[in-house]
Design a protein around this motif. Sequence first.
Motif, PDB file in Angstrom:
ATOM      1  N   LEU A 193       0.829  -1.205   0.000  1.00  0.00           N
ATOM      2  CA  LEU A 193       0.000   0.000   0.000  1.00  0.00           C
ATOM      3  C   LEU A 193       0.865   1.257   0.000  1.00  0.00           C
ATOM      4  O   LEU A 193       0.566   2.230  -0.713  1.00  0.00           O
ATOM      5  CB  LEU A 193      -0.919  -0.004   1.225  1.00  0.00           C
ATOM      6  CG  LEU A 193      -1.838   1.204   1.395  1.00  0.00           C
ATOM      7  CD1 LEU A 193      -2.782   1.330   0.203  1.00  0.00           C
ATOM      8  CD2 LEU A 193      -2.629   1.097   2.697  1.00  0.00           C
ATOM      9  N   GLY A 194       1.940   1.251   0.794  1.00  0.00           N
ATOM     10  CA  GLY A 194       2.824   2.410   0.834  1.00  0.00           C
ATOM     11  C   GLY A 194       3.505   2.668  -0.500  1.00  0.00           C
ATOM     12  O   GLY A 194       3.646   3.820  -0.933  1.00  0.00           O
ATOM     13  N   VAL A 195       3.939   1.579  -1.181  1.00  0.00           N
ATOM     14  CA  VAL A 195       4.574   1.732  -2.494  1.00  0.00           C
ATOM     15  C   VAL A 195       3.571   2.269  -3.515  1.00  0.00           C
ATOM     16  O   VAL A 195       3.871   3.187  -4.283  1.00  0.00           O
ATOM     17  CB  VAL A 195       5.155   0.379  -2.954  1.00  0.00           C
ATOM     18  CG1 VAL A 195       5.672   0.487  -4.386  1.00  0.00           C
ATOM     19  CG2 VAL A 195       6.278  -0.073  -2.024  1.00  0.00           C
ATOM     20  N   PHE A 196       2.383   1.687  -3.508  1.00  0.00           N
ATOM     21  CA  PHE A 196       1.340   2.151  -4.431  1.00  0.00           C
ATOM     22  C   PHE A 196       0.992   3.610  -4.177  1.00  0.00           C
ATOM     23  O   PHE A 196       0.819   4.403  -5.123  1.00  0.00           O
ATOM     24  CB  PHE A 196       0.101   1.268  -4.275  1.00  0.00           C
ATOM     25  CG  PHE A 196      -1.097   1.759  -5.047  1.00  0.00           C
ATOM     26  CD1 PHE A 196      -1.198   1.551  -6.418  1.00  0.00           C
ATOM     27  CD2 PHE A 196      -2.131   2.436  -4.402  1.00  0.00           C
ATOM     28  CE1 PHE A 196      -2.292   2.020  -7.135  1.00  0.00           C
ATOM     29  CE2 PHE A 196      -3.230   2.891  -5.110  1.00  0.00           C
ATOM     30  CZ  PHE A 196      -3.309   2.687  -6.488  1.00  0.00           C
ATOM     31  N   TRP A 197       0.889   3.977  -2.916  1.00  0.00           N
ATOM     32  CA  TRP A 197       0.547   5.351  -2.553  1.00  0.00           C
ATOM     33  C   TRP A 197       1.642   6.319  -3.006  1.00  0.00           C
ATOM     34  O   TRP A 197       1.360   7.410  -3.519  1.00  0.00           O
ATOM     35  CB  TRP A 197       0.328   5.428  -1.049  1.00  0.00           C
ATOM     36  CG  TRP A 197      -0.262   6.698  -0.555  1.00  0.00           C
ATOM     37  CD1 TRP A 197      -0.658   7.778  -1.293  1.00  0.00           C
ATOM     38  CD2 TRP A 197      -0.526   7.028   0.802  1.00  0.00           C
ATOM     39  NE1 TRP A 197      -1.148   8.759  -0.477  1.00  0.00           N
ATOM     40  CE2 TRP A 197      -1.086   8.331   0.814  1.00  0.00           C
ATOM     41  CE3 TRP A 197      -0.354   6.350   2.003  1.00  0.00           C
ATOM     42  CZ2 TRP A 197      -1.458   8.958   1.986  1.00  0.00           C
ATOM     43  CZ3 TRP A 197      -0.727   6.978   3.189  1.00  0.00           C
ATOM     44  CH2 TRP A 197      -1.281   8.274   3.181  1.00  0.00           C
ATOM     45  N   ALA A 198       2.906   5.914  -2.823  1.00  0.00           N
ATOM     46  CA  ALA A 198       4.017   6.769  -3.241  1.00  0.00           C
ATOM     47  C   ALA A 198       4.025   6.951  -4.756  1.00  0.00           C
ATOM     48  O   ALA A 198       4.284   8.055  -5.256  1.00  0.00           O
ATOM     49  CB  ALA A 198       5.339   6.156  -2.781  1.00  0.00           C
ATOM     50  N   ARG A 199       3.725   5.887  -5.492  1.00  0.00           N
ATOM     51  CA  ARG A 199       3.671   6.000  -6.949  1.00  0.00           C
ATOM     52  C   ARG A 199       2.546   6.943  -7.375  1.00  0.00           C
ATOM     53  O   ARG A 199       2.712   7.746  -8.303  1.00  0.00           O
ATOM     54  CB  ARG A 199       3.470   4.623  -7.572  1.00  0.00           C
ATOM     55  CG  ARG A 199       4.645   3.684  -7.392  1.00  0.00           C
ATOM     56  CD  ARG A 199       4.390   2.353  -8.061  1.00  0.00           C
ATOM     57  NE  ARG A 199       4.238   2.496  -9.509  1.00  0.00           N
ATOM     58  CZ  ARG A 199       3.966   1.493 -10.326  1.00  0.00           C
ATOM     59  NH1 ARG A 199       3.805   0.259  -9.831  1.00  0.00           N
ATOM     60  NH2 ARG A 199       3.838   1.698 -11.616  1.00  0.00           N
ATOM     61  N   SER A 200       1.395   6.858  -6.714  1.00  0.00           N
ATOM     62  CA  SER A 200       0.283   7.745  -7.046  1.00  0.00           C
ATOM     63  C   SER A 200       0.617   9.191  -6.725  1.00  0.00           C
ATOM     64  O   SER A 200       0.310  10.104  -7.503  1.00  0.00           O
ATOM     65  CB  SER A 200      -0.981   7.317  -6.279  1.00  0.00           C
ATOM     66  OG  SER A 200      -1.381   6.014  -6.650  1.00  0.00           O
ATOM     67  N   ALA A 201       1.258   9.419  -5.581  1.00  0.00           N
ATOM     68  CA  ALA A 201       1.600  10.786  -5.184  1.00  0.00           C
ATOM     69  C   ALA A 201       2.695  11.360  -6.068  1.00  0.00           C
ATOM     70  O   ALA A 201       2.762  12.576  -6.283  1.00  0.00           O
ATOM     71  CB  ALA A 201       2.054  10.803  -3.724  1.00  0.00           C
ATOM     72  N   ASN A 202       3.579  10.481  -6.612  1.00  0.00           N
ATOM     73  CA  ASN A 202       4.675  10.964  -7.444  1.00  0.00           C
ATOM     74  C   ASN A 202       4.205  11.381  -8.829  1.00  0.00           C
ATOM     75  O   ASN A 202       4.856  12.178  -9.506  1.00  0.00           O
ATOM     76  CB  ASN A 202       5.738   9.872  -7.568  1.00  0.00           C
ATOM     77  CG  ASN A 202       7.023  10.378  -8.187  1.00  0.00           C
ATOM     78  OD1 ASN A 202       7.553  11.413  -7.782  1.00  0.00           O
ATOM     79  ND2 ASN A 202       7.530   9.662  -9.181  1.00  0.00           N
ATOM     80  N   HIS A 203       3.073  10.828  -9.273  1.00  0.00           N
ATOM     81  CA  HIS A 203       2.507  11.213 -10.565  1.00  0.00           C
ATOM     82  C   HIS A 203       1.606  12.439 -10.365  1.00  0.00           C
ATOM     83  O   HIS A 203       0.419  12.325 -10.087  1.00  0.00           O
ATOM     84  CB  HIS A 203       1.691  10.064 -11.166  1.00  0.00           C
ATOM     85  CG  HIS A 203       2.534   8.935 -11.642  1.00  0.00           C
ATOM     86  ND1 HIS A 203       3.077   8.003 -10.783  1.00  0.00           N
ATOM     87  CD2 HIS A 203       2.938   8.584 -12.888  1.00  0.00           C
ATOM     88  CE1 HIS A 203       3.767   7.109 -11.475  1.00  0.00           C
ATOM     89  NE2 HIS A 203       3.709   7.444 -12.755  1.00  0.00           N
ATOM     90  N   LYS A 204       2.218  13.609 -10.455  1.00  0.00           N
ATOM     91  CA  LYS A 204       1.473  14.831 -10.149  1.00  0.00           C
ATOM     92  C   LYS A 204       0.395  15.102 -11.193  1.00  0.00           C
ATOM     93  O   LYS A 204      -0.621  15.728 -10.899  1.00  0.00           O
ATOM     94  CB  LYS A 204       2.425  16.015 -10.045  1.00  0.00           C
ATOM     95  CG  LYS A 204       3.394  15.867  -8.867  1.00  0.00           C
ATOM     96  CD  LYS A 204       4.254  17.079  -8.723  1.00  0.00           C
ATOM     97  CE  LYS A 204       5.091  17.003  -7.455  1.00  0.00           C
ATOM     98  NZ  LYS A 204       5.907  15.805  -7.382  1.00  0.00           N
ATOM     99  N   ALA A 205       0.637  14.669 -12.435  1.00  0.00           N
ATOM    100  CA  ALA A 205      -0.374  14.868 -13.476  1.00  0.00           C
ATOM    101  C   ALA A 205      -1.374  13.722 -13.416  1.00  0.00           C
ATOM    102  O   ALA A 205      -1.035  12.599 -13.098  1.00  0.00           O
ATOM    103  CB  ALA A 205       0.285  14.914 -14.857  1.00  0.00           C
ATOM    104  N   GLY A 206      -2.620  14.040 -13.692  1.00  0.00           N
ATOM    105  CA  GLY A 206      -3.632  12.995 -13.730  1.00  0.00           C
ATOM    106  C   GLY A 206      -4.585  13.102 -12.564  1.00  0.00           C
ATOM    107  O   GLY A 206      -4.172  13.086 -11.397  1.00  0.00           O
ATOM    108  N   ALA A 207      -5.861  13.229 -12.875  1.00  0.00           N
ATOM    109  CA  ALA A 207      -6.875  13.380 -11.833  1.00  0.00           C
ATOM    110  C   ALA A 207      -6.998  12.130 -10.976  1.00  0.00           C
ATOM    111  O   ALA A 207      -7.233  12.214  -9.770  1.00  0.00           O
ATOM    112  CB  ALA A 207      -8.222  13.721 -12.470  1.00  0.00           C
ATOM    113  N   LEU A 208      -6.841  10.968 -11.603  1.00  0.00           N
ATOM    114  CA  LEU A 208      -6.977   9.714 -10.861  1.00  0.00           C
ATOM    115  C   LEU A 208      -5.914   9.592  -9.792  1.00  0.00           C
ATOM    116  O   LEU A 208      -6.221   9.221  -8.648  1.00  0.00           O
ATOM    117  CB  LEU A 208      -6.904   8.531 -11.821  1.00  0.00           C
ATOM    118  CG  LEU A 208      -6.981   7.134 -11.161  1.00  0.00           C
ATOM    119  CD1 LEU A 208      -8.301   6.984 -10.406  1.00  0.00           C
ATOM    120  CD2 LEU A 208      -6.816   6.044 -12.209  1.00  0.00           C
ATOM    121  N   HIS A 209      -4.673   9.919 -10.121  1.00  0.00           N
ATOM    122  CA  HIS A 209      -3.587   9.827  -9.138  1.00  0.00           C
ATOM    123  C   HIS A 209      -3.794  10.825  -8.005  1.00  0.00           C
ATOM    124  O   HIS A 209      -3.536  10.509  -6.829  1.00  0.00           O
ATOM    125  CB  HIS A 209      -2.239  10.063  -9.824  1.00  0.00           C
ATOM    126  CG  HIS A 209      -1.825   8.960 -10.743  1.00  0.00           C
ATOM    127  ND1 HIS A 209      -1.572   7.679 -10.308  1.00  0.00           N
ATOM    128  CD2 HIS A 209      -1.650   8.945 -12.088  1.00  0.00           C
ATOM    129  CE1 HIS A 209      -1.229   6.922 -11.338  1.00  0.00           C
ATOM    130  NE2 HIS A 209      -1.275   7.661 -12.441  1.00  0.00           N
TER     131      HIS A 209
END
Length: 326
Positions: A121-137
């Motif tokens: 979950l932490g890895v997935f969350w970090a990947r989502s937070a690192n992708h600043k572009a994109g409404a889904l992230h």
Amino acid sequence: MTYLIKKIATLIMTLFLVSVAAFLAFQIIPGDVVTSILGTEATPEREEQLRRELGLNDPPVVRYVRWAGSVLRGDLGSSYRYSKNMNEMMPVEELIGDKLPVTLWLAAVTLVMIIAVSIPLGVFWARSANHKAGALHRFLDGALGVTTQTTMAVPSFFLGILVTYLFGIVLKLFAPGGYVSYEKDFWGFLGYLVFPAFSVALPKIAMTARFLRNSMLMELQSDYVRTAYSKGCTGRRVLYGHVLRNAMMPVVTFLGMIIAEIVAGSIVIEQVFGLPGIGRLLISSINTRDFPVVEILILYITFVVIFVYFLVDILYRVIDPRISEK
């Protein structure tokens, strides 16, 4: 070798100081073990006889030295409150040995849940937070932030009550208070532990995932990440081969704190779910002034905390070999 000797010496000294502090605490807190055992209706003669039998009339220093010498010889003493029969008090090692597996298995199930869920979950969350572009992230980053913050704010006892009500009373997945002994039905015992373990693990999962997410985001801003990308490394290789390894350093310390906490005994959860573990035994022994049991349990908790942090230091050296060179 010098490092190991220092750690062992620290462990011995800490156990000694904690044992002295625990012993002195029982000399100054209100309450009398004799009254607790015999009740308020006992005659003065019977109270005096019991004091002589328990050695309570001796000076505190003599009693401590006698107790410490017995422990060093492997004799943990006998409980003041628990008995095998009318004429024989239960040895402390038997009493704790019967309760300790419950706490250790609860800790093991809890730890498996924490690691299995929080790291991905932490890895997935970090990947989502690192992708600043994109409404889904952005939505996932915000949703996970609100969810984990809310989960961390819920007290463990209240979470245990909610789990009991939802999974026990409403969904009837387990019988609240229907503890199954590991000696009678091991798999039934593990099945019952899933729900108290979930109550302990859920806030810890949120904390660990948030900790890992923040640590990974800091690492992703480091120079070595840009260098790795410039050399043609893929995003997956950079993330899992470099960033995650370095980000785990502070997370290992945090996990060490969690392990020490759950192995030492989840007192609140054991009370809520009626688990006969050492946390529940510690509370009852303090209330009844069962000094031999309390003293050994305090030493056990101290040993667990120190030993876990010793393992954390070793893991540091495994994760980052440069530490051993300092």
